[in-house]
Design a protein around this motif. Sequence first.
Motif, mmCIF file in Angstrom:
data_model
loop_
_atom_site.group_PDB
_atom_site.id
_atom_site.type_symbol
_atom_site.label_atom_id
_atom_site.label_comp_id
_atom_site.label_asym_id
_atom_site.label_seq_id
_atom_site.Cartn_x
_atom_site.Cartn_y
_atom_site.Cartn_z
ATOM 1 N N GLY A 76 0.825 -1.205 0.000
ATOM 2 C CA GLY A 76 0.000 0.000 0.000
ATOM 3 C C GLY A 76 0.860 1.257 0.000
ATOM 4 O O GLY A 76 0.605 2.210 -0.741
ATOM 5 N N LEU A 77 1.900 1.238 0.831
ATOM 6 C CA LEU A 77 2.768 2.417 0.925
ATOM 7 C C LEU A 77 3.498 2.673 -0.387
ATOM 8 O O LEU A 77 3.785 3.814 -0.734
ATOM 9 C CB LEU A 77 3.774 2.240 2.070
ATOM 10 N N SER A 78 3.803 1.590 -1.127
ATOM 11 C CA SER A 78 4.486 1.770 -2.410
ATOM 12 C C SER A 78 3.707 2.729 -3.299
ATOM 13 O O SER A 78 4.285 3.601 -3.955
ATOM 14 C CB SER A 78 4.637 0.430 -3.129
ATOM 15 N N VAL A 79 2.374 2.554 -3.317
ATOM 16 C CA VAL A 79 1.550 3.427 -4.156
ATOM 17 C C VAL A 79 1.664 4.870 -3.674
ATOM 18 O O VAL A 79 1.778 5.805 -4.468
ATOM 19 C CB VAL A 79 0.083 2.949 -4.131
ATOM 20 N N CYS A 80 1.658 5.039 -2.351
ATOM 21 C CA CYS A 80 1.821 6.384 -1.787
ATOM 22 C C CYS A 80 3.131 7.010 -2.254
ATOM 23 O O CYS A 80 3.160 8.131 -2.744
ATOM 24 C CB CYS A 80 1.833 6.320 -0.262
ATOM 25 N N TYR A 81 4.216 6.257 -2.083
ATOM 26 C CA TYR A 81 5.526 6.847 -2.351
ATOM 27 C C TYR A 81 5.747 7.061 -3.852
ATOM 28 O O TYR A 81 6.366 8.032 -4.258
ATOM 29 C CB TYR A 81 6.636 5.970 -1.755
ATOM 30 N N LEU A 82 5.215 6.122 -4.670
ATOM 31 C CA LEU A 82 5.351 6.290 -6.109
ATOM 32 C C LEU A 82 4.656 7.565 -6.562
ATOM 33 O O LEU A 82 5.087 8.226 -7.495
ATOM 34 C CB LEU A 82 4.740 5.083 -6.845
ATOM 35 N N SER A 83 3.561 7.915 -5.870
ATOM 36 C CA SER A 83 2.804 9.093 -6.294
ATOM 37 C C SER A 83 3.190 10.326 -5.490
ATOM 38 O O SER A 83 2.477 11.321 -5.504
ATOM 39 C CB SER A 83 1.313 8.826 -6.150
ATOM 40 N N VAL A 247 -3.911 12.239 -4.291
ATOM 41 C CA VAL A 247 -3.609 12.256 -2.860
ATOM 42 C C VAL A 247 -4.602 11.354 -2.125
ATOM 43 O O VAL A 247 -4.227 10.489 -1.330
ATOM 44 C CB VAL A 247 -3.688 13.693 -2.289
ATOM 45 N N PHE A 248 -5.879 11.547 -2.446
ATOM 46 C CA PHE A 248 -6.903 10.744 -1.768
ATOM 47 C C PHE A 248 -6.763 9.268 -2.129
ATOM 48 O O PHE A 248 -6.830 8.391 -1.274
ATOM 49 C CB PHE A 248 -8.302 11.245 -2.146
ATOM 50 N N PHE A 249 -6.565 9.009 -3.408
ATOM 51 C CA PHE A 249 -6.471 7.615 -3.844
ATOM 52 C C PHE A 249 -5.342 6.888 -3.109
ATOM 53 O O PHE A 249 -5.525 5.815 -2.536
ATOM 54 C CB PHE A 249 -6.240 7.560 -5.361
ATOM 55 N N ALA A 250 -4.161 7.518 -3.109
ATOM 56 C CA ALA A 250 -2.994 6.851 -2.524
ATOM 57 C C ALA A 250 -3.171 6.645 -1.027
ATOM 58 O O ALA A 250 -2.910 5.559 -0.490
ATOM 59 C CB ALA A 250 -1.729 7.673 -2.801
ATOM 60 N N PHE A 251 -3.637 7.689 -0.340
ATOM 61 C CA PHE A 251 -3.781 7.560 1.106
ATOM 62 C C PHE A 251 -4.862 6.556 1.474
ATOM 63 O O PHE A 251 -4.695 5.758 2.404
ATOM 64 C CB PHE A 251 -4.078 8.927 1.736
ATOM 65 N N LEU A 252 -5.985 6.608 0.750
ATOM 66 C CA LEU A 252 -7.061 5.673 1.094
ATOM 67 C C LEU A 252 -6.611 4.237 0.838
ATOM 68 O O LEU A 252 -6.892 3.330 1.623
ATOM 69 C CB LEU A 252 -8.323 6.000 0.293
ATOM 70 N N LEU A 253 -5.901 4.029 -0.266
ATOM 71 C CA LEU A 253 -5.439 2.679 -0.569
ATOM 72 C C LEU A 253 -4.464 2.179 0.503
ATOM 73 O O LEU A 253 -4.624 1.082 1.061
ATOM 74 C CB LEU A 253 -4.767 2.654 -1.944
ATOM 75 N N ALA A 254 -3.476 3.021 0.812
ATOM 76 C CA ALA A 254 -2.490 2.602 1.808
ATOM 77 C C ALA A 254 -3.137 2.426 3.174
ATOM 78 O O ALA A 254 -2.837 1.481 3.912
ATOM 79 C CB ALA A 254 -1.351 3.620 1.888
ATOM 80 N N GLY A 255 -4.050 3.343 3.515
ATOM 81 C CA GLY A 255 -4.733 3.243 4.801
ATOM 82 C C GLY A 255 -5.577 1.989 4.881
ATOM 83 O O GLY A 255 -5.608 1.288 5.895
ATOM 84 N N GLY A 256 -6.271 1.682 3.776
ATOM 85 C CA GLY A 256 -7.080 0.466 3.744
ATOM 86 C C GLY A 256 -6.220 -0.774 3.927
ATOM 87 O O GLY A 256 -6.561 -1.685 4.692
ATOM 88 N N CYS A 257 -5.092 -0.803 3.233
ATOM 89 C CA CYS A 257 -4.176 -1.946 3.371
ATOM 90 C C CYS A 257 -3.700 -2.068 4.824
ATOM 91 O O CYS A 257 -3.657 -3.165 5.390
ATOM 92 C CB CYS A 257 -2.954 -1.768 2.470
#
Lengths: 364, 357, 304
Positions: A76-83, A247-257
Amino acid sequence: MRLELIKRGNPSQVLRFLSPLIGLALAILTGAIMFAVLGKNPFQALYVYFVEPLTELWSVHELLIKAAPLILMGAGLSVCYLSNNWNIGAEGQFIMGALAGSIFPVLFTDVQGFFVLPLMLGFAIIGGALWALIPALLKARFNTNEILVSLMLVYVAELILDYLVRGPWRNPQGMNFPESVRFPSFARIPELMPVDGRANWGIVIAILVAIGIWVMLSRTLKGFEIKVLGSSPRAGKFAGFDAKKMVFFAFLLAGGCAGLAGIIEVAGASAQLRPTISPGYGFAAIIVAFLGRLNPLGVIVAGLVLALTYLGGEAAQITLGLSDKVARVFQGALLLYILACDTLIHYRIRFVRTPKAVGSAADA
Amino acid sequence: MKPLLTTLAAATALSMTMVPAAFAQQEHVDACFVYVGPANDGGWSQAHDVARQKVEEHFGDAVSTRFVESIPEASSEGAIERMARSGCDVVFTTSFGFMDPTLAVAERFPDVKFEHATGYKTAPNMSAYNARFHEGRYIQGVIAASVSETGTAGYIASVPIPEVVLGINAFILGAQSVNPDFSLKVVWVNDWHNPGLEADAAKVLLDQGVDILTQHTDSTAPVQEAAARGVKAFGQAFDMIEAGPETQLTAIMDTWDAYYIDRVQTILDGTWEEQNVWLGLEDGILSMAPYTNMPDDVKALAEETEAAIRSGDLVVYEGPITRQDGSVWLEDGQIAEIGELLGLNFYVEGVDDQLPQ
Amino acid sequence: MLESILLTIATAATPLLLAALGELVVERSGVLNLGVEGMMIMGAVGGFAGMILTGNPFIGVLVGVALGVALSLLFGFLVLTLATNQYATGLALTIFGLGLSGLLGESFIGRSSVRMPVLNIPGLSDLPVIGRLLFGQDIIFYLSILIVIGVTWFLFSTRQGLKLRAIGDNPQSAHALGIKVLRYRYLAVMFGGACAGLAGAHLSLVYTPQWTENMTAGRGWIALALVVFASWRPFRVLAGAYFFGAVSIGQLHAQALGLGIPSQLLSALPYLATILVLVIISQNRRLTLINTPASLGKSFVPDR
């Protein structure tokens, strides 16, 4: 003499594979020296650290239990950091997910049945995502730095958990000790192969989620959008991508994971809430994300490696009497070496003779 | 689960054919310890580790010990199982949060004995043990009320669990036996070991007018702070006299070795049995550091109190005791039930704090 | 009593202030070092060890600073010379530092020490209320104030400071202009290590004169937060550190008064307050955008 980096035309595919091995070899060498200095047989010590935990089936199960949350959060964090969204608060999202998912076995004890577990997983994902929504919202709306907010929210989440477990959520039959009721079996993640060990379906979920995120990143437009917005926000803007939505997509995805990881830990291995439910998985997952090079498939391997260093540390204490600090120094050194060797993928290293007196600080 | 149990049962049966009884006499005991913090945390875990070393000294070659430190409660089951599998005869798990993991491992390893500190669950091969630290707190209260000029003491508390609440209540009960109007200010630092925060809490309490400090946290910082301000304080877990040679009045010392040596001996003798014990001053599981930095009459009073507790003439939780809200908890002469004490979560009268419910 | 409360706040704020100031300079050069906690704990063990071995707390301070710098050089070598990822390297540095300090400090546990002496400034230290606060403190306190002034002056009034900020905003352009980007960044990282080491020495020599494992207890992370909180301005770091100190001491006072508020809620106050202030500050977009180093966290490799 000075060390200079020369960028490779293309990242070296050979080294992409070799670099972690070189890093590992260097760490092993350092570890061997350190163990020898401390008066232990280095070969035996390394065996205990890296091999012994894998020689027994039950121990492999323990490895999977530790790896599951690391892989889930790392992916999940990978998506955050990539973006370019610097969420370092996965630990807090993990806790809030665990709390949200635990509502059923702790508060609604009358709700029983096979559907409870899926509900718990769903609530955990929502709980983790909502906690991650706070830094996302503040970043998108007020331009507030997300590193800081997500980190501060870790402390807040820890205190909320502490308050609930010592107060309203504690087990009524638990002599007022700080722990919730033990989750009934329908609220537990089933074990994979109970004959051999304790590992549960959490690891399967983690790997599936990681693969799913990998597919998204490498095969879909969304993945392209993430990478473009991460590497060049301006180019992303021209392409019509919305950085705020990202921003929302990445955080929600990582948070959900992270939330999912939280309930897997709580409804899996530990079966109840305690004042602390994570031995720092949320922070370790940041390292996992980078060791896996922000590629969810790499994250799977990295999660297993990091989990192994935890088990190896325990084994080294028990078998050799090596203190926990030695294990942590070794773990830190391993991570630093692997990171250093990653440089080889993108750069060639050249030693340059520097003229006298111009010796720069870069020699250090 | 079944096949595992049958294999284990088979293994048990095999060992039983070689050794007549499950718990027979042993030549050698491998005693293992699981700590929640670093073995040298200067507090809780270190007290257990010092006791472990004393076990080694006491038995010499007949006993070997091993330990694993800094095991997070959240993921302790694997570490406990690794201990059990590595050939330990007995595993001491020394934190409350290890209770259920210890129980789970104990069920899987019926041949290994388990001893869990500060919990309440047991099994045929798992004992529970704890110390009545509140006996020491009562003595501290007596001393505090005798030497305090402001009539208020400051209490640096860790986390709200029954053991800590018991200690706070015992302290105020001891103090009230000398000065019925004595009051107590409490600050929770929500941590067991955080020198900086403990020092802050000490300063805050002193700024609010207390002139005696006592702590249920692990670092020496509060004693150091009291020394810097020239007031008196009590040590915790160890004799902390070095941190305040002119400051420490006494300290409650965790002397677990008294229990550990006892239990290891029963394994050597083949007489180990499951038990659930809550031991006190008389059993040696806790002891008081020398009474110093106080007038002779106070010292005499403290020694008298200690002797009375040891002999059983004085029971800390014996009525009349009033709850903080003014209602009667224990009638005159009524002694609190152990079960109620172990789960205590209310204050007695005189504590200037409110307990989170 | 007020004087004493202010002193308590100052003591709580000083290590945060020092570590945050160091990190501020590092981040102004475009480098993010998440290893503050690791460098700080090395400073704490170094400070204490130096004091015990020589009996001189000032030598202790020097040893603490030296160990902080040593760890920062390791970080610098990785992220500057080898261009590794700054986030991951900083986190690994924290793990490494926490472990290594535990190993080095094993023999110093339980040793008691001398508290850093107080240097009274004659005449001024007797002033009511603020006298002891401003003029009756230990040398590290005075240093922390001097460093605030020094860093402000350096960043905003010197050519080198201008170059450092230029590097932080755009290392490529700075390099093209002939500025030695890596040299500046190395020096900045070392300064950060020195400040974190000094902050650690303050913990083990002034705040609580003792050594115990993990005694930094997360202060390195708070320091990181303060830099952002202060939008990369030194005097705002000063304000932020004292604000954080005041809130955390204040919550203890609220507890000691027996108000009946759950202690966990009070313990969370400093963090919630930080978030709140941050939101208020960051609403002013112009102000934050001007100060945020644009290249923060990105590696720079000079092409030759």
